[in-house]
Design an enzyme around this catalytic site. Structure first.
Site, PDB file in Angstrom:
ATOM      1  N   LYS A 192       4.647  33.631  -4.707  1.00 12.37           N
ATOM      2  CA  LYS A 192       4.321  34.544  -5.797  1.00 12.37           C
ATOM      3  C   LYS A 192       4.186  35.974  -5.290  1.00 12.37           C
ATOM      4  O   LYS A 192       4.533  36.917  -5.973  1.00 12.37           O
ATOM      5  CB  LYS A 192       3.039  34.086  -6.499  1.00 12.37           C
ATOM      6  CG  LYS A 192       3.287  32.951  -7.501  1.00 12.37           C
ATOM      7  CD  LYS A 192       2.113  32.762  -8.439  1.00 12.37           C
ATOM      8  CE  LYS A 192       1.221  31.646  -7.944  1.00 12.37           C
ATOM      9  NZ  LYS A 192       0.175  31.282  -8.934  1.00 12.37           N
ATOM     10  N   GLU A 203      -3.191  29.133 -10.210  1.00 12.34           N
ATOM     11  CA  GLU A 203      -3.990  30.346 -10.293  1.00 12.34           C
ATOM     12  C   GLU A 203      -3.200  31.340 -11.134  1.00 12.34           C
ATOM     13  O   GLU A 203      -2.009  31.539 -10.893  1.00 12.34           O
ATOM     14  CB  GLU A 203      -4.229  30.953  -8.898  1.00 12.34           C
ATOM     15  CG  GLU A 203      -5.130  32.182  -8.988  1.00 12.34           C
ATOM     16  CD  GLU A 203      -5.274  32.949  -7.673  1.00 12.34           C
ATOM     17  OE1 GLU A 203      -4.485  32.718  -6.748  1.00 12.34           O
ATOM     18  OE2 GLU A 203      -6.184  33.792  -7.600  1.00 12.34           O
ATOM     19  N   ARG A 233       5.898  21.257  -0.421  1.00  9.92           N
ATOM     20  CA  ARG A 233       6.340  22.168  -1.468  1.00  9.92           C
ATOM     21  C   ARG A 233       7.858  22.306  -1.447  1.00  9.92           C
ATOM     22  O   ARG A 233       8.507  22.004  -0.437  1.00  9.92           O
ATOM     23  CB  ARG A 233       5.676  23.526  -1.304  1.00  9.92           C
ATOM     24  CG  ARG A 233       6.015  24.212   0.010  1.00  9.92           C
ATOM     25  CD  ARG A 233       5.645  25.682   0.004  1.00  9.92           C
ATOM     26  NE  ARG A 233       4.210  25.929   0.012  1.00  9.92           N
ATOM     27  CZ  ARG A 233       3.574  26.524  -0.985  1.00  9.92           C
ATOM     28  NH1 ARG A 233       4.231  26.934  -2.038  1.00  9.92           N
ATOM     29  NH2 ARG A 233       2.284  26.734  -0.908  1.00  9.92           N
TER      30      ARG A 233
END
Length: 564
Positions: A271, A36, A261
């Site tokens: 983020k 994104e 992850r």
RNA sequence: UGGGGCAUGGUGCAACGGCAGCACAGCGGACUUUGAAUCCGUUGAUCCAGGUUCGAAUCCUGGUGCCCCGGCCA
């Protein structure tokens, strides 16, 4: 087989792919990397990029770059540009397969119409708060929306009018009609579309309804005929919904596969948190060399090869884990060791005057950049004169045992130059050493004496008269705790920001050849560490070097152990 | 018993019923015109309890621990 050609290890994902290839579920491999554009890419994304592109390459398949841009409130073109640059810099190529989920808004809308016509989706007038209440809890099933049984015609009409902009933000949603009593929340009639009168970085004001992730992602994968849709563990619960959309529509069915992850010690990897560090000024920007972003690492002097080697080293699994940042550092050192030119720079200068060296004499030594390969290495000229700088830490007036460096009366080698012996120590009024006087052995030119006597210590140095000044930025971990989220009651991760993560040395003394260093070109400042000129701040008039990473320092470690 | 997932040295990853291995870190040594690199050596692990089996990290049963899920975020 694939192992030998790519060097990539097999893992649980390649196991699944092998099975699909064998049982005929797929006859090829096509992956995608779907960020994104709401922030800069970090080392965790690098893991995913290497995985997606690497696995495809391993099977002679393809990888798309797709921007998952379904939420205009968070996304910006600045981010899409940085992401493209970062993926490219890492060395991966999506060819002409650059896509945006927003490119699919039309077909996505049509698919939604299909679902409505099948009685599998409905327009719901519940408010956000009401919806939350209707959804139930972890242990209690949800309740059907009172709008769940609207007629297909009414749903069609309402959905068209949602699209036409007749309704206010939040007043209605399109929901999938699945099962409000499912133990999996994602299946409790999830929202497919929400109303958002918001300008989109790609589609502008064309749309005021935007699809949700689960719906858009499954169908984007399908439209691109992705075979294996690799994502992180938290989406495991979403897979039934992913499958549901594709099954209901009877379209190309990608296989979603989830992996753990990356988590790194002394690092935050979200983020949102990274954005906070930028906004609150803890760092200079997304590409601050202390940031775990790809652009930060690039600026700091990490190479794409190092990052890819790191991804290779950590492997991939489904177990949540915390990789020690030392592993990253090892891979970076290993990479730089093979490519960095060896040069001399003095970070904390201490003046040395060689009393028996003629005042006006200047010599130039031709020194190889890669000392282990003297015959074939490129070289540069390094000037020498009566006054030089050595590293302050390379002198001790009262040295401990096994200190092989300079001290009164001891002889050391100036790398590639001469042997010198310290004869006098000059101090200021407060007793600080300000200057050393030495004598040199003219016979030892080049750093070897004809009599073959052993000199244990070898120091780097820079001729005072010829030194080039530079600002050097030394970086430490951004956080003081291996787990930055380990905070006191009511605290937050920024409490653990390391106040000493940046040390600026305003006027280090460099050998003159460094004047023309290119940004990001890796050097080893011998006995110090790896450095590169900063691509933002460095210029020939004002050189700025970033320390990519220090050398392993066994001496310092011994000293520390002695203290502790 | 809300649902989903994961457990192998200090850390990360292998071993897919057959001698628990690799990398990092650690420790010891050799070499060294970088106290780096390199080279050699070495310490250290299958969450627990049962079961199946000639043989279990792997299969079965039951525990325990950790992670994720109640956005109109992704």
């Amino acid at each position: 087989m694939s192992e030998e050609t790519t060097g990539t290890r097999s893992n649980f994902i390649t196991d699944i792919i092998d099975e699909h290839l064998e049982n005929g579920r797929f006859d090829h491999v096509h992956t995608r990397f779907p960020p994104e554009p709401n922030g800069y890419l970090h080392i965790g994304h690098a893991k995913s990029i290497c995985l997606n592109f690497g696995v495809a390459e391993q099977y002679n398949g393809l990888t798309n770059l797709r921007f998952d841009d379904t939420n205009p409130t968070k996304e910006e073109v600045e981010y899409v540009e940085s992401i493209k640059a970062d993926v490219k810099w890492l060395g991966f190529d999506w060819d002409d397969r650059l896509f945006y989920a927003s490119d699919y808004f039309d077909p996505l809308f049509d698919y939604a119409i299909q679902l409505i016509k099948k009685g599998k989706a409905f327009v719901c007038d519940l408010s956000a708060e009401e919806l939350r209440e209707y959804r139930g809890t972890l242990t209690k099933p949800g309740r059907n929306s009172p709008y769940r049984d609207r007629s297909i015609e009414e749903n069609l009409d309402l959905f068209q009018r949602m699209k036409a902009g007749e309704f206010a933000d939040g007043s209605r949603t399109l929901r999938a009609k699945i099962d409000m009593s499912s133990p999996n929340f994602n299946m409790r009639d999830p929202v497919m579309y929400r109303i958002l009168h918001e300008s989109h970085h790609n589609t502008g004001d064309e749309w005021c309804i935007y699809p949700m992730y689960d719906y858009a992602h499954a169908l984007s994968d399908s439209l691109e005929h992705i075979t294996h849709s690799i994502c992180t563990l938290e989406f495991e619960d979403h897979r039934p919904l992913y499958d549901w959309f594709l099954d209901q529509l009877g379209v190309w069915h990608s296989q979603q596969i989830e992996f753990a992850r990356l988590d790194l010690t002394y690092t935050v990897m979200s983020k949102r948190k990274l954005l906070q560090l930028v906004k609150e000024g803890y760092v200079s920007g997304w590409d601050d060399p202390r940031m775990p972003t790809i652009s930060g690492m690039r600026r700091r002097g990490y190479t794409p090869e190092a990052i890819r080697a790191f991804a290779d080293t950590i492997g991939v699994s489904k177990a949540n884990s915390m990789v020690d940042v030392e592993l990253l550092e090892h891979v970076v050192r290993d990479d730089l060791n093979n490519r960095a030119r060896r040069v001399m720079a003095v970070l904390e200068p201490l003046k040395v005057i060689i009393d028996n060296y003629p005042e006006e004499l200047e010599e130039e030594f031709e020194v190889p950049y890669f000392p282990w390969d003297r015959d074939d290495s490129p070289t540069r000229m390094v000037p020498f004169s009566r006054e030089i700088y050595v590293e302050r830490s390379d002198f001790m007036e009262d040295p401990p045992k096994k200190f092989y460096r300079l001290s009164p009366g001891t002889e050391v080698r100036l790398m590639n130059a001469y042997y010198i012996t310290c004869t006098d120590v000059i101090k200021d009024d407060s007793g600080n050493v300000v200057e050393l006087h030495c004598t040199y052995d003219p016979e030892s030119q080049g750093g070897m004496s004809p009599d073959g006597r052993k000199v244990r210590g070898t120091l780097h140095w820079v001729s005072a008269r010829h030194a080039v000044e530079a600002e050097c930025c030394l970086y430490d971990y951004l956080f003081t705790k291996a787990d930055p989220y380990e905070v006191e009651e009511g605290g937050q991760f920024t409490d653990n920001v390391n106040p000493d993560s940046l040390t600026v040395i305003p006027n280090a003394k460099l050998e003159p050849s460094l004047r023309t260093a290119q940004a990001c070109e890796p050097f080893q400042f011998m006995r110090q560490g790896y450095f590169c000129a900063d691509y933002g701040d460095s210029s020939p008039e004002h050189l700025v070097f970033n320390r990519t990473i220090s050398l392993v320092d066994t001496w310092a470690k011994m000293q520390k152990q002695r203290e502790g």
